[in-house]
Design a protein around this motif. Structure first.
Motif, PDB file in Angstrom:
ATOM      1  N   VAL A   7    -114.341   1.952   5.170  1.00 46.10           N
ATOM      2  CA  VAL A   7    -115.220   1.013   5.865  1.00 46.10           C
ATOM      3  C   VAL A   7    -115.412  -0.248   5.045  1.00 46.10           C
ATOM      4  O   VAL A   7    -115.320  -1.355   5.570  1.00 46.10           O
ATOM      5  CB  VAL A   7    -116.586   1.667   6.168  1.00 46.10           C
ATOM      6  CG1 VAL A   7    -117.547   0.657   6.721  1.00 46.10           C
ATOM      7  CG2 VAL A   7    -116.409   2.818   7.123  1.00 46.10           C
ATOM      8  N   GLY A   8    -115.707  -0.097   3.766  1.00 47.75           N
ATOM      9  CA  GLY A   8    -115.914  -1.274   2.930  1.00 47.75           C
ATOM     10  C   GLY A   8    -116.614  -0.946   1.630  1.00 47.75           C
ATOM     11  O   GLY A   8    -116.880   0.209   1.321  1.00 47.75           O
ATOM     12  N   SER A  23    -117.442  -5.281   5.062  1.00 47.40           N
ATOM     13  CA  SER A  23    -116.507  -4.475   5.830  1.00 47.40           C
ATOM     14  C   SER A  23    -115.062  -4.842   5.525  1.00 47.40           C
ATOM     15  O   SER A  23    -114.704  -6.010   5.473  1.00 47.40           O
ATOM     16  CB  SER A  23    -116.775  -4.653   7.322  1.00 47.40           C
ATOM     17  OG  SER A  23    -115.828  -3.939   8.070  1.00 47.40           O
ATOM     18  N   SER A  24    -114.233  -3.830   5.340  1.00 45.97           N
ATOM     19  CA  SER A  24    -112.802  -4.035   5.138  1.00 45.97           C
ATOM     20  C   SER A  24    -112.018  -3.445   6.306  1.00 45.97           C
ATOM     21  O   SER A  24    -110.795  -3.432   6.291  1.00 45.97           O
ATOM     22  CB  SER A  24    -112.355  -3.376   3.829  1.00 45.97           C
ATOM     23  OG  SER A  24    -112.568  -1.987   3.900  1.00 45.97           O
ATOM     24  N   ILE A  25    -112.721  -2.996   7.303  1.00 48.74           N
ATOM     25  CA  ILE A  25    -112.085  -2.343   8.444  1.00 48.74           C
ATOM     26  C   ILE A  25    -111.690  -3.402   9.479  1.00 48.74           C
ATOM     27  O   ILE A  25    -112.436  -4.337   9.748  1.00 48.74           O
ATOM     28  CB  ILE A  25    -113.032  -1.278   9.046  1.00 48.74           C
ATOM     29  CG1 ILE A  25    -112.312  -0.382  10.014  1.00 48.74           C
ATOM     30  CG2 ILE A  25    -114.223  -1.906   9.700  1.00 48.74           C
ATOM     31  CD1 ILE A  25    -113.098   0.854  10.388  1.00 48.74           C
ATOM     32  N   SER A  26    -110.492  -3.278  10.021  1.00 52.72           N
ATOM     33  CA  SER A  26    -110.021  -4.261  10.994  1.00 52.72           C
ATOM     34  C   SER A  26    -110.517  -3.938  12.407  1.00 52.72           C
ATOM     35  O   SER A  26    -110.743  -4.837  13.207  1.00 52.72           O
ATOM     36  CB  SER A  26    -108.499  -4.327  10.984  1.00 52.72           C
ATOM     37  OG  SER A  26    -107.971  -3.053  11.281  1.00 52.72           O
ATOM     38  N   GLY A  34    -125.739   4.274  14.016  1.00 52.38           N
ATOM     39  CA  GLY A  34    -125.955   5.690  13.752  1.00 52.38           C
ATOM     40  C   GLY A  34    -124.786   6.388  13.078  1.00 52.38           C
ATOM     41  O   GLY A  34    -124.879   7.556  12.725  1.00 52.38           O
ATOM     42  N   THR A  35    -123.678   5.685  12.882  1.00 50.42           N
ATOM     43  CA  THR A  35    -122.509   6.262  12.211  1.00 50.42           C
ATOM     44  C   THR A  35    -122.867   6.591  10.764  1.00 50.42           C
ATOM     45  O   THR A  35    -123.484   5.792  10.069  1.00 50.42           O
ATOM     46  CB  THR A  35    -121.331   5.267  12.229  1.00 50.42           C
ATOM     47  OG1 THR A  35    -121.027   4.943  13.579  1.00 50.42           O
ATOM     48  CG2 THR A  35    -120.106   5.848  11.553  1.00 50.42           C
ATOM     49  N   ILE A  36    -122.502   7.768  10.315  1.00 52.94           N
ATOM     50  CA  ILE A  36    -122.778   8.193   8.938  1.00 52.94           C
ATOM     51  C   ILE A  36    -121.627   7.748   8.044  1.00 52.94           C
ATOM     52  O   ILE A  36    -120.456   8.015   8.328  1.00 52.94           O
ATOM     53  CB  ILE A  36    -122.945   9.726   8.851  1.00 52.94           C
ATOM     54  CG1 ILE A  36    -124.074  10.206   9.777  1.00 52.94           C
ATOM     55  CG2 ILE A  36    -123.186  10.164   7.407  1.00 52.94           C
ATOM     56  CD1 ILE A  36    -125.445   9.690   9.430  1.00 52.94           C
ATOM     57  N   LEU A  37    -121.966   7.063   6.960  1.00 56.86           N
ATOM     58  CA  LEU A  37    -120.980   6.609   5.980  1.00 56.86           C
ATOM     59  C   LEU A  37    -120.996   7.572   4.803  1.00 56.86           C
ATOM     60  O   LEU A  37    -122.063   7.987   4.349  1.00 56.86           O
ATOM     61  CB  LEU A  37    -121.322   5.191   5.529  1.00 56.86           C
ATOM     62  CG  LEU A  37    -121.478   4.154   6.648  1.00 56.86           C
ATOM     63  CD1 LEU A  37    -121.929   2.818   6.075  1.00 56.86           C
ATOM     64  CD2 LEU A  37    -120.203   4.002   7.432  1.00 56.86           C
ATOM     65  N   GLY A  74    -120.946  -1.265  -5.506  1.00 55.26           N
ATOM     66  CA  GLY A  74    -119.561  -1.426  -5.947  1.00 55.26           C
ATOM     67  C   GLY A  74    -118.643  -0.311  -5.467  1.00 55.26           C
ATOM     68  O   GLY A  74    -117.418  -0.414  -5.584  1.00 55.26           O
ATOM     69  N   ALA A  75    -119.202   0.746  -4.913  1.00 58.86           N
ATOM     70  CA  ALA A  75    -118.393   1.875  -4.435  1.00 58.86           C
ATOM     71  C   ALA A  75    -117.863   1.614  -3.030  1.00 58.86           C
ATOM     72  O   ALA A  75    -118.432   0.842  -2.267  1.00 58.86           O
ATOM     73  CB  ALA A  75    -119.234   3.146  -4.430  1.00 58.86           C
ATOM     74  N   THR A  76    -116.779   2.275  -2.694  1.00 63.76           N
ATOM     75  CA  THR A  76    -116.193   2.172  -1.359  1.00 63.76           C
ATOM     76  C   THR A  76    -116.736   3.311  -0.509  1.00 63.76           C
ATOM     77  O   THR A  76    -116.798   4.451  -0.960  1.00 63.76           O
ATOM     78  CB  THR A  76    -114.661   2.265  -1.425  1.00 63.76           C
ATOM     79  OG1 THR A  76    -114.186   1.224  -2.290  1.00 63.76           O
ATOM     80  CG2 THR A  76    -114.033   2.111  -0.066  1.00 63.76           C
ATOM     81  N   LEU A  77    -117.129   2.984   0.722  1.00 61.66           N
ATOM     82  CA  LEU A  77    -117.635   3.990   1.649  1.00 61.66           C
ATOM     83  C   LEU A  77    -116.652   4.186   2.792  1.00 61.66           C
ATOM     84  O   LEU A  77    -115.839   3.311   3.095  1.00 61.66           O
ATOM     85  CB  LEU A  77    -119.001   3.585   2.195  1.00 61.66           C
ATOM     86  CG  LEU A  77    -120.116   3.468   1.163  1.00 61.66           C
ATOM     87  CD1 LEU A  77    -121.436   3.134   1.846  1.00 61.66           C
ATOM     88  CD2 LEU A  77    -120.263   4.736   0.348  1.00 61.66           C
ATOM     89  N   TYR A  78    -116.722   5.355   3.420  1.00 61.55           N
ATOM     90  CA  TYR A  78    -115.781   5.748   4.458  1.00 61.55           C
ATOM     91  C   TYR A  78    -116.522   6.305   5.669  1.00 61.55           C
ATOM     92  O   TYR A  78    -117.691   6.655   5.597  1.00 61.55           O
ATOM     93  CB  TYR A  78    -114.836   6.848   3.931  1.00 61.55           C
ATOM     94  CG  TYR A  78    -114.108   6.468   2.677  1.00 61.55           C
ATOM     95  CD1 TYR A  78    -112.837   5.913   2.740  1.00 61.55           C
ATOM     96  CD2 TYR A  78    -114.673   6.678   1.418  1.00 61.55           C
ATOM     97  CE1 TYR A  78    -112.152   5.564   1.585  1.00 61.55           C
ATOM     98  CE2 TYR A  78    -113.995   6.330   0.255  1.00 61.55           C
ATOM     99  CZ  TYR A  78    -112.737   5.776   0.348  1.00 61.55           C
ATOM    100  OH  TYR A  78    -112.070   5.429  -0.796  1.00 61.55           O
TER     101      TYR A  78
END
Length: 134
Positions: A7-8, A23-26, A34-37, A74-78
């Motif tokens: 996600v970013g 965000s790094s998502i295209s 409500g989406t859980i990262l 600084g961490a990346t989340l998904y």
């Protein structure tokens, strides 16, 4: 099978306590309120609240689900996606069953509450008359 979609990166924590994520998502259609990262290990980190900024590269405002918020700067989340697609059953009118049940329950409560109020008024009026007559 669970697939992780990047996600970013967490930029910082705002004064409100929300995490701000670049965000790094295209395809932002994957993201919704409500989406859980999750982090790289699959632990729930934050819940998406809103998308901010330009459509091509939005920022994400997310409510943390952990006390260790600064650890994730600084961490990346998904986003975790399951391989199965969940389909909601629909009624004849095109509405999902869960939604129509919820509406029916609410209207039933309103009717019940309205009936109780009328009964209480009748009882109060009856008591008031009895006192006046005595």
């Amino acid at each position: 099978m669970r697939e992780k979609i990047e996600v970013g990166e967490v930029l910082h924590v705002a004064r409100s306590g929300r995490m701000i994520i670049k965000s790094s998502i295209s395809d932002v259609a994957v993201l919704s309120r409500g989406t859980i990262l999750v982090d790289a290990k699959g632990r729930s980190v934050a819940k998406l609240i809103e998308l901010i900024g330009p459509v091509q590269s939005p920022y994400i405002s997310a409510m943390p689900l952990t006390d260790r918020v600064k650890k994730y700067v600084g961490a990346t989340l998904y986003v975790e996606r399951t391989g199965k697609k969940v389909r909601r059953q629909e009624n004849d009118d095109g509405k999902s069953k869960s939604k129509s049940k919820r509406v029916e329950r609410k209207s039933g409560r309103r009717e019940m509450m309205g009936e109780k109020r009328e009964e209480e008024k009748d009882e109060e009026e009856g008591e008031g008359r009895g006192k006046e007559e005595e």
